[in-house]
Each structure stands twice: as C-alpha cells, then as structure tokens.
Design a protein around this motif. Sequence first.
Motif, short mmCIF file in Angstrom:
data_model
loop_
_atom_site.label_atom_id
_atom_site.label_comp_id
_atom_site.label_asym_id
_atom_site.label_seq_id
_atom_site.Cartn_x
_atom_site.Cartn_y
_atom_site.Cartn_z
N ALA A 202 0.84 -1.21 0.00
CA ALA A 202 0.00 0.00 0.00
C ALA A 202 0.87 1.27 0.00
O ALA A 202 0.42 2.34 -0.38
N GLN A 203 2.15 1.12 0.42
CA GLN A 203 3.08 2.27 0.41
C GLN A 203 3.45 2.69 -1.02
O GLN A 203 4.04 3.74 -1.22
N SER A 204 3.14 1.84 -2.00
CA SER A 204 3.55 2.13 -3.37
C SER A 204 2.60 3.09 -4.06
O SER A 204 2.89 3.57 -5.15
N ARG A 205 1.46 3.36 -3.43
CA ARG A 205 0.46 4.18 -4.11
C ARG A 205 -0.25 5.12 -3.14
O ARG A 205 -0.34 4.84 -1.94
N ILE A 206 -0.76 6.24 -3.68
CA ILE A 206 -1.68 7.10 -2.95
C ILE A 206 -3.07 6.62 -3.35
O ILE A 206 -3.38 6.55 -4.53
N GLU A 207 -3.89 6.27 -2.35
CA GLU A 207 -5.27 5.89 -2.67
C GLU A 207 -6.15 7.12 -2.54
O GLU A 207 -5.87 8.01 -1.74
N MET A 208 -7.21 7.15 -3.33
CA MET A 208 -8.06 8.35 -3.36
C MET A 208 -8.92 8.48 -2.10
O MET A 208 -9.74 9.38 -2.01
N THR A 209 -8.72 7.55 -1.13
CA THR A 209 -9.40 7.68 0.15
C THR A 209 -8.41 7.94 1.29
O THR A 209 -8.79 7.91 2.46
N ASP A 210 -7.14 8.18 0.97
CA ASP A 210 -6.14 8.44 2.01
C ASP A 210 -6.39 9.79 2.69
O ASP A 210 -6.80 10.75 2.04
N ASP A 211 -6.10 9.84 4.01
CA ASP A 211 -6.21 11.13 4.70
C ASP A 211 -4.86 11.84 4.65
O ASP A 211 -3.87 11.29 4.14
N ALA A 212 -4.83 13.07 5.18
CA ALA A 212 -3.64 13.92 5.02
C ALA A 212 -2.41 13.27 5.65
O ALA A 212 -1.31 13.31 5.07
N ASP A 213 -2.57 12.64 6.83
CA ASP A 213 -1.41 12.04 7.50
C ASP A 213 -0.86 10.87 6.69
O ASP A 213 0.36 10.70 6.59
N THR A 214 -1.76 10.07 6.16
CA THR A 214 -1.32 8.91 5.36
C THR A 214 -0.57 9.39 4.12
O THR A 214 0.48 8.83 3.75
N ILE A 215 -1.09 10.43 3.47
CA ILE A 215 -0.42 10.95 2.27
C ILE A 215 0.97 11.46 2.65
O ILE A 215 1.97 11.13 1.99
N ALA A 216 1.05 12.22 3.75
CA ALA A 216 2.35 12.78 4.17
C ALA A 216 3.35 11.65 4.43
O ALA A 216 4.51 11.71 3.99
N LEU A 217 2.88 10.59 5.10
CA LEU A 217 3.77 9.48 5.44
C LEU A 217 4.25 8.76 4.17
O LEU A 217 5.44 8.47 4.01
N LYS A 218 3.32 8.50 3.25
CA LYS A 218 3.70 7.78 2.03
C LYS A 218 4.70 8.60 1.21
O LYS A 218 5.63 8.04 0.62
N ILE A 219 4.49 9.90 1.16
CA ILE A 219 5.41 10.74 0.37
C ILE A 219 6.77 10.83 1.08
O ILE A 219 7.82 10.75 0.45
#
Length: 331
Positions: A202-219
Amino acid sequence: MQRIFSGIQPTGIPQLGNYLGAIRNWVALQADHECIFCLVDLHAITVWQDPEALRQQTLAQTAVLLAAGIDPKAHILFNQSAVTAHARLGWIFNCVSRLGWLNRMTQFKDKAGKDRENHSAGLYVYPNLMAADILAYKATRVPVGDDQRQHLELANDIAQKFNHDYGVEFFPAIEALIPPAAARIMSLRDGTKKMSKSDPSAQSRIEMTDDADTIALKIRRAKTDPEPLPTETAGLQDRPEARNLVDIYAALAGITAAEVLARHGGEGFGPFKTALTEVLVQAVVPIAEETRRLLDAPDHLRAVLRDGAGRAAEIAEPIVSEAERLVGFLK
Ligand code: TYM
C-alpha cells in the motif's frame, strides 16, 4: 456530440494513477461529451476476486467516482455485468479477434509472467471484451492512461475486421484520449513499475481515500535518490523516482515539469516532498472525505448503478442486436 466510453476495474480503491491518468479527464470531458463510465466487474474476475470484496469494491469505487465529480444524471455510470450486451458482443469479438493479435499484448505478458499456463482464459481474451465495451455503444472517444493504448489499437483492429468480414461500415473508429502529462504514474517504491491498485504494498500508491497524514507518510517514505532535484528536465534522465514525483507535482499543479524544476530545482527532496504533499492533500482529501460520506449511503450507490445500467442497456441493446443479426443469428 461525441460519445465517450471508459472503464475501471473494481479491484480496489482507485489510486492516484487512475485519477490523473483517467478519472480526472472523465470529469472534464463531461462538459462537452455524452459519457458512459463503467465499473468493469467482468474484467475484474479474469484474476481471482473474493466475491464479497468485489461487491464492496464496486460500491466503494462508485463512491470515489461520484466524489471526484462524475455526474450520474447527466451521464451514465454502471457496472458492466448488469448489461448483458457486453458479454454477448465480447463473445462475437472472441471469434473476430486473432490469436496472433492477442499474443502481442504486453499487459497479458506482464500480468501472466512466466506462469502463462496457470492463468484464466479470460485474462487472455480480456482485450476483446474491452473492444466490446466500447463498441456496444459505438463510442468514438476513450479516455485512458498510457497503459491501455495497445488495447485500444486492438479494438480498432477488431472493429475493422468485423466491418470487413461482414461487408458493412457498422463499427466506428475509436480515438484514445491519453493525457499529455501524467499518462503513466509510477510506484512510489519503484520508479520503473507503474502505480497499481493491485500492488501488494500500500506504500507504493496514494489511494483516493487516504487522509492527510497517510499521504504525508507515504510521500516521506517514497523512494528517491541522494542527489538534489535538477534544474532542467534533462537532469531527470535515469532518475525514475525523481521524475515520477516531479510529474505528479506538475499534473496536480497544472504546470509543466520544467516549471516545477524552475521553482524547486536545486532543492533536496525534503522540502520538495513537503510541497508535493501539500498539492496532493489539496487534490485528494476533499475526494476522500466525500467518498466516506457517500459510503454511508450504500442504497443510494446501488440506485445510481441500477439507473445507469438501465440507460446503458437502452443504448447497447439495439447495437448489439444488430451485430448479432449481421453475423447470422436467427432472431
Ligand atoms: P484499470 O482499472 O487498470 O485503470 C483504470 C484507468 O486508470 C488508468 N491508469 C493509470 N494511468 C496513469 N498511471 C497509472 N499508474 C495508471 N494505472 C491505471 C488506466 O489506463 C485506465 O484508464 N482495461 C481497463 C478497464 C477497461 C476499459 C474498458 C477502459 C475495461 N474496458 C473500455 C476503457 C475502455 C483497466 O484495467 O483499467
């Protein structure tokens, strides 16, 4: 007005590549086209799907598409299996398409890998069904990401061979609408692999239901190299991860990669990732929040799909009936 058809597999939550490569264009094209958008569940089962998960994902994807701005009243949104015309025309196209053509499909080779013998026959004839999806509506324009280009060329070959074999000008030519930028968003873990709903990480993609913290962490965790960003696009050569992050930024900010580098060239990835997170959060979080709201009303989502399927069938039925008559089926 030209008719648009496009589809997405309900095999997971749409990811950023689906959004930038396709969904965002679908939304824009609604302004001046007659649009038909389809959750392609027949295609989804070409690889194993847990039945209950497939149903849930079909609803979840409906929610994401509505949240992203698909208008199911002015246009049509439905799931493929609800309109039998797809499977019927798909079978006819299995008989028009050639094995030699299918053998050239790179997506089949990528998905089946070395273990060809163990994959479903459905995965092999997948592109024939795609051609049927589009041509059951005589749609002429198909907005997709770059990975679908070869399948649309095959769809045109099938349409031409059908017309030639039966001596009619029945199916129209199809034009692929592939965005000039962001047509192929890559994995955040490996810049040489495309971003995909089915990647195990799941770390390989941004999902269109991710919240701001998840996006920040993945990036923050996205793979990069040790060099700062180049000041010119030529410097992105052989730096697939850097290129991908720059492309994502450019697509979201509506500027070119060169303009991104004019602003951020020379920076390390730390500050650039902060800026990238900001534009991502702006684009994704409103869609994620609206999706969650819509998911609380599954009956509404089902009603949208049912209504869409009824209107889709009204268009496809006479076209596919005529194709059946042309091939000689007794009516
Ligand atoms: P699917 O579900 O794999 O993807 C849906 C759409 O998203 C695009 N896309 C991407 N674009 C850019 N970067 C990426 N990493 C990325 N990943 C996916 C895809 O190009 C696609 O436009 N075979 C199709 C579904 C389909 C279809 C059709 C499409 C079935 N019938 C008829 C058009 C017309 C598919 O698997 O999409």
